[in-house]
Design a protein around this motif. Structure first.
Motif, mmCIF file in Angstrom:
data_model
loop_
_atom_site.group_PDB
_atom_site.id
_atom_site.type_symbol
_atom_site.label_atom_id
_atom_site.label_comp_id
_atom_site.label_asym_id
_atom_site.label_seq_id
_atom_site.Cartn_x
_atom_site.Cartn_y
_atom_site.Cartn_z
ATOM 1 N N TYR A 297 52.320 28.502 26.455
ATOM 2 C CA TYR A 297 51.409 28.603 27.603
ATOM 3 C C TYR A 297 51.207 27.224 28.237
ATOM 4 O O TYR A 297 51.325 27.069 29.457
ATOM 5 C CB TYR A 297 50.076 29.210 27.156
ATOM 6 N N PHE A 298 50.937 26.223 27.422
ATOM 7 C CA PHE A 298 50.751 24.870 27.962
ATOM 8 C C PHE A 298 52.069 24.278 28.448
ATOM 9 O O PHE A 298 52.110 23.613 29.489
ATOM 10 C CB PHE A 298 50.093 23.952 26.924
ATOM 11 N N ALA A 299 53.166 24.531 27.722
ATOM 12 C CA ALA A 299 54.473 23.996 28.131
ATOM 13 C C ALA A 299 54.913 24.561 29.483
ATOM 14 O O ALA A 299 55.588 23.879 30.251
ATOM 15 C CB ALA A 299 55.525 24.299 27.065
ATOM 16 N N LEU A 300 54.510 25.804 29.761
ATOM 17 C CA LEU A 300 54.871 26.423 31.044
ATOM 18 C C LEU A 300 53.870 26.097 32.152
ATOM 19 O O LEU A 300 53.981 26.624 33.250
ATOM 20 C CB LEU A 300 55.019 27.937 30.886
ATOM 21 N N GLY A 301 52.911 25.240 31.877
ATOM 22 C CA GLY A 301 52.018 24.758 32.922
ATOM 23 C C GLY A 301 50.539 25.011 32.711
ATOM 24 O O GLY A 301 49.714 24.462 33.424
ATOM 25 N N ASN B 7 53.666 34.756 32.451
ATOM 26 C CA ASN B 7 55.068 34.565 32.086
ATOM 27 C C ASN B 7 55.249 34.477 30.574
ATOM 28 O O ASN B 7 56.221 35.008 30.032
ATOM 29 C CB ASN B 7 55.640 33.312 32.751
ATOM 30 N N THR B 8 54.336 33.802 29.899
ATOM 31 C CA THR B 8 54.434 33.672 28.448
ATOM 32 C C THR B 8 54.310 35.031 27.781
ATOM 33 O O THR B 8 55.104 35.382 26.900
ATOM 34 C CB THR B 8 53.376 32.696 27.906
ATOM 35 N N PRO C 102 62.410 30.062 28.179
ATOM 36 C CA PRO C 102 61.862 29.503 26.932
ATOM 37 C C PRO C 102 60.904 30.465 26.216
ATOM 38 O O PRO C 102 60.951 30.578 24.993
ATOM 39 C CB PRO C 102 61.128 28.241 27.402
ATOM 40 N N ALA C 103 60.079 31.169 26.952
ATOM 41 C CA ALA C 103 59.156 32.117 26.320
ATOM 42 C C ALA C 103 59.917 33.283 25.706
ATOM 43 O O ALA C 103 59.581 33.756 24.613
ATOM 44 C CB ALA C 103 58.123 32.612 27.324
ATOM 45 N N SER C 104 60.967 33.749 26.381
ATOM 46 C CA SER C 104 61.792 34.830 25.821
ATOM 47 C C SER C 104 62.448 34.381 24.521
ATOM 48 O O SER C 104 62.452 35.116 23.530
ATOM 49 C CB SER C 104 62.867 35.270 26.816
ATOM 50 N N VAL C 105 62.993 33.175 24.525
ATOM 51 C CA VAL C 105 63.649 32.644 23.325
ATOM 52 C C VAL C 105 62.638 32.472 22.194
ATOM 53 O O VAL C 105 62.940 32.767 21.028
ATOM 54 C CB VAL C 105 64.382 31.322 23.645
ATOM 55 N N LEU C 106 61.436 32.012 22.517
ATOM 56 C CA LEU C 106 60.419 31.857 21.476
ATOM 57 C C LEU C 106 60.029 33.204 20.868
ATOM 58 O O LEU C 106 59.852 33.315 19.652
ATOM 59 C CB LEU C 106 59.191 31.135 22.039
#
Length: 174
Positions: free
Chosen positions: A42-46, A54-55, A112-116
């Motif tokens: 969440y923080f990495a995506l802004g 998105n997360t 990145p969220a999908s991969v996580l």
């Protein structure tokens, strides 16, 4: 309080609360490690409302794709032509490519969220005894990764939002 101190305090306090929940009343239905993955994402995506959406959407998409891949792996015949471990590698290769290509759909664009979400699912399935089975993958219990990982990821985004809001309040305190 400056913003770094405020964010540090808010994350620390909420991490303590999350730990209490994970080892106490929500033990077995809330995985703190999965929550911290989406909290950080969440923080990495802004750290915005868009980042939260998105997360959640993309990490759950990753969970679903990984669960499909895990089902395919769990049902590999011992007589398969490529054998084990090559066949699971092929399944993961194809599903990860498809998951990343799905980023062409705007709602699934946060790779990145999908991969996580995908990684968290396989982390759970491979590191928790007896979870990589068709009974678990098709079951409706809390050990099903679509349920336990998705819920933990959603709670993590909620913790991210809460820590940002609490930090904003603490920043205004002199």
């Amino acid at each position: 309080m400056n913003s770094l101190s405020a964010l540090s305090v808010s994350i620390g306090v909420l991490a303590g609360l999350a730990t209490f929940l994970a080892v106490g009343p929500l033990s077995g239905v809330f995985l703190i490690w999965a929550a911290t993955i989406s909290w950080a994402a969440y923080f990495a995506l802004g750290g915005t409302d868009e980042a939260a959406k998105n997360t959640v959407v993309c990490s759950i998409f990753g969970v679903v794709v990984a669960t499909y891949a895990a089902y395919e792996i769990a049902t590999i015949s011992p007589n398969t032509a490529l054998g084990f471990p090559l066949m699971p590698a092929v399944i993961v290769t194809v599903t990860v490519i498809a998951m990343c290509l799905a980023a062409n759909i705007p709602a699934l664009s946060a790779i990145p969220a999908s991969v996580l979400g995908y990684s968290a699912t396989f982390g759970y399935l491979l590191q928790t005894p007896d979870k990589l089975s068709t009974d678990v993958l098709l079951g409706a219990g809390w050990d099903n990764p679509v349920l336990i990982i998705s819920c933990s990821l959603i709670i993590g985004v909620g913790l991210g939002i809460a820590s940002a809001k609490l930090a904003a309040k603490l920043t205004t305190i002199e």
